[in-house]
Design a protein around this motif. Structure first.
Motif, PDB file in Angstrom:
ATOM      1  N   PHE A 187       7.532   8.712  14.538  1.00 40.47           N
ATOM      2  CA  PHE A 187       8.126   7.730  13.636  1.00 40.47           C
ATOM      3  C   PHE A 187       7.076   7.188  12.671  1.00 40.47           C
ATOM      4  O   PHE A 187       7.336   7.072  11.469  1.00 40.47           O
ATOM      5  CB  PHE A 187       8.763   6.619  14.474  1.00 40.47           C
ATOM      6  N   ALA A 188       5.897   6.864  13.185  1.00 39.70           N
ATOM      7  CA  ALA A 188       4.817   6.352  12.337  1.00 39.70           C
ATOM      8  C   ALA A 188       4.406   7.405  11.308  1.00 39.70           C
ATOM      9  O   ALA A 188       4.219   7.090  10.121  1.00 39.70           O
ATOM     10  CB  ALA A 188       3.630   5.943  13.196  1.00 39.70           C
ATOM     11  N   LEU A 189       4.273   8.651  11.736  1.00 33.91           N
ATOM     12  CA  LEU A 189       3.909   9.729  10.826  1.00 33.91           C
ATOM     13  C   LEU A 189       4.954   9.901   9.726  1.00 33.91           C
ATOM     14  O   LEU A 189       4.608  10.058   8.548  1.00 33.91           O
ATOM     15  CB  LEU A 189       3.728  11.038  11.594  1.00 33.91           C
ATOM     16  N   ASP A 190       6.221   9.835  10.094  1.00 29.17           N
ATOM     17  CA  ASP A 190       7.291   9.965   9.097  1.00 29.17           C
ATOM     18  C   ASP A 190       7.229   8.851   8.056  1.00 29.17           C
ATOM     19  O   ASP A 190       7.393   9.099   6.865  1.00 29.17           O
ATOM     20  CB  ASP A 190       8.664   9.959   9.776  1.00 29.17           C
ATOM     21  N   PHE A 191       6.990   7.625   8.501  1.00 29.34           N
ATOM     22  CA  PHE A 191       6.905   6.501   7.561  1.00 29.34           C
ATOM     23  C   PHE A 191       5.661   6.604   6.683  1.00 29.34           C
ATOM     24  O   PHE A 191       5.719   6.269   5.496  1.00 29.34           O
ATOM     25  CB  PHE A 191       6.946   5.158   8.299  1.00 29.34           C
ATOM     26  N   ILE A 192       4.560   7.086   7.233  1.00 28.23           N
ATOM     27  CA  ILE A 192       3.352   7.272   6.431  1.00 28.23           C
ATOM     28  C   ILE A 192       3.589   8.331   5.360  1.00 28.23           C
ATOM     29  O   ILE A 192       3.242   8.145   4.190  1.00 28.23           O
ATOM     30  CB  ILE A 192       2.148   7.648   7.333  1.00 28.23           C
ATOM     31  N   LEU A 193       4.205   9.446   5.746  1.00 28.36           N
ATOM     32  CA  LEU A 193       4.506  10.505   4.775  1.00 28.36           C
ATOM     33  C   LEU A 193       5.483  10.029   3.714  1.00 28.36           C
ATOM     34  O   LEU A 193       5.315  10.321   2.521  1.00 28.36           O
ATOM     35  CB  LEU A 193       5.044  11.741   5.488  1.00 28.36           C
ATOM     36  N   LEU A 194       6.501   9.268   4.121  1.00 28.33           N
ATOM     37  CA  LEU A 194       7.461   8.729   3.149  1.00 28.33           C
ATOM     38  C   LEU A 194       6.770   7.765   2.195  1.00 28.33           C
ATOM     39  O   LEU A 194       6.976   7.833   0.977  1.00 28.33           O
ATOM     40  CB  LEU A 194       8.622   8.033   3.872  1.00 28.33           C
ATOM     41  N   ALA A 195       5.943   6.877   2.728  1.00 28.49           N
ATOM     42  CA  ALA A 195       5.226   5.923   1.873  1.00 28.49           C
ATOM     43  C   ALA A 195       4.333   6.663   0.886  1.00 28.49           C
ATOM     44  O   ALA A 195       4.311   6.326  -0.307  1.00 28.49           O
ATOM     45  CB  ALA A 195       4.404   4.961   2.736  1.00 28.49           C
ATOM     46  N   LEU A 196       3.628   7.683   1.356  1.00 29.63           N
ATOM     47  CA  LEU A 196       2.764   8.450   0.472  1.00 29.63           C
ATOM     48  C   LEU A 196       3.567   9.149  -0.622  1.00 29.63           C
ATOM     49  O   LEU A 196       3.185   9.120  -1.795  1.00 29.63           O
ATOM     50  CB  LEU A 196       1.951   9.461   1.276  1.00 29.63           C
ATOM     51  N   ALA A 197       4.681   9.757  -0.255  1.00 39.24           N
ATOM     52  CA  ALA A 197       5.525  10.429  -1.258  1.00 39.24           C
ATOM     53  C   ALA A 197       6.032   9.435  -2.297  1.00 39.24           C
ATOM     54  O   ALA A 197       6.018   9.714  -3.501  1.00 39.24           O
ATOM     55  CB  ALA A 197       6.699  11.134  -0.569  1.00 39.24           C
ATOM     56  N   LEU A 198       6.466   8.266  -1.846  1.00 41.26           N
ATOM     57  CA  LEU A 198       6.980   7.255  -2.785  1.00 41.26           C
ATOM     58  C   LEU A 198       5.878   6.689  -3.668  1.00 41.26           C
ATOM     59  O   LEU A 198       6.091   6.454  -4.864  1.00 41.26           O
ATOM     60  CB  LEU A 198       7.689   6.142  -2.016  1.00 41.26           C
ATOM     61  N   ILE A 199       4.700   6.475  -3.096  1.00 36.79           N
ATOM     62  CA  ILE A 199       3.571   5.976  -3.899  1.00 36.79           C
ATOM     63  C   ILE A 199       3.173   7.002  -4.951  1.00 36.79           C
ATOM     64  O   ILE A 199       2.953   6.663  -6.119  1.00 36.79           O
ATOM     65  CB  ILE A 199       2.374   5.626  -2.979  1.00 36.79           C
ATOM     66  N   LEU A 200       3.093   8.263  -4.556  1.00 38.43           N
ATOM     67  CA  LEU A 200       2.745   9.321  -5.511  1.00 38.43           C
ATOM     68  C   LEU A 200       3.816   9.470  -6.595  1.00 38.43           C
ATOM     69  O   LEU A 200       3.505   9.660  -7.773  1.00 38.43           O
ATOM     70  CB  LEU A 200       2.534  10.648  -4.789  1.00 38.43           C
ATOM     71  N   LEU A 201       5.075   9.355  -6.200  1.00 38.31           N
ATOM     72  CA  LEU A 201       6.169   9.438  -7.168  1.00 38.31           C
ATOM     73  C   LEU A 201       6.112   8.264  -8.143  1.00 38.31           C
ATOM     74  O   LEU A 201       6.246   8.451  -9.363  1.00 38.31           O
ATOM     75  CB  LEU A 201       7.518   9.477  -6.455  1.00 38.31           C
ATOM     76  N   ARG A 202       5.874   7.082  -7.620  1.00 40.23           N
ATOM     77  CA  ARG A 202       5.780   5.902  -8.498  1.00 40.23           C
ATOM     78  C   ARG A 202       4.617   6.055  -9.474  1.00 40.23           C
ATOM     79  O   ARG A 202       4.749   5.752 -10.658  1.00 40.23           O
ATOM     80  CB  ARG A 202       5.603   4.641  -7.664  1.00 40.23           C
TER      81      ARG A 202
END
Length: 137
Positions: A116-131
């Motif tokens: 779960f932590a890994l999934d949220f880290i990957l999602l946060a990274l994807a969203l930060i990079l997209l932003r």
């Protein structure tokens, strides 16, 4: 130097998804069983997704690594991660003990909290990079 940091993060994110996709491409039936374990979709849909999703992950990872169709790759990866997180929450709330299968045999040693932590880290990274991508252009 900041641009180098952003590129390194993008390459790392892309590489994670290329690896995850490649592992599932090798054994799509194992991945179909992993999808079916969530008990959300009929078996036929799970089996079809098992042949499609790994390729999508891999192509999106390559897009992020090589900065070709970068926004689309990041958007799709963020959407896939969001759906996976919601499916995981639903399965856990229903009392279904699931094995992720995201990274093949290596992921079986991670706890639920670790996944779960890994999934949220990957999602946060994807969203930060997209932003950042949207701000730069």
């Amino acid at each position: 130097m900041r641009n180098v940091t952003w590129r390194v993060l993008a390459v790392l994110l892309g590489a994670v998804f290329v690896y995850a996709g490649a592992i599932k491409i090798i054994d799509p039936m194992r991945f179909a069983i992993d999808i079916d374990n969530y008990k959300i979709l009929p078996w036929v849909v799970s089996a079809r997704l098992a042949f499609y999703l790994p390729w999508l992950e891999t192509f999106c990872g390559v897009a992020v690594i090589f900065h070709v169709l970068h926004r689309g790759g990041l958007s799709i990866l963020a959407a896939l991660l969001s759906v996976f997180i919601v499916a995981t929450i639903v399965a856990k709330a229903r009392g279904i003990d699931i094995t992720c299968g995201c990274f093949g045999h290596a992921s079986k040693y991670l706890s639920f909290a670790g996944h779960f932590a890994l999934d949220f880290i990957l999602l946060a990274l994807a969203l930060i990079l997209l932003r950042r991508e949207l701000e730069v252009s």
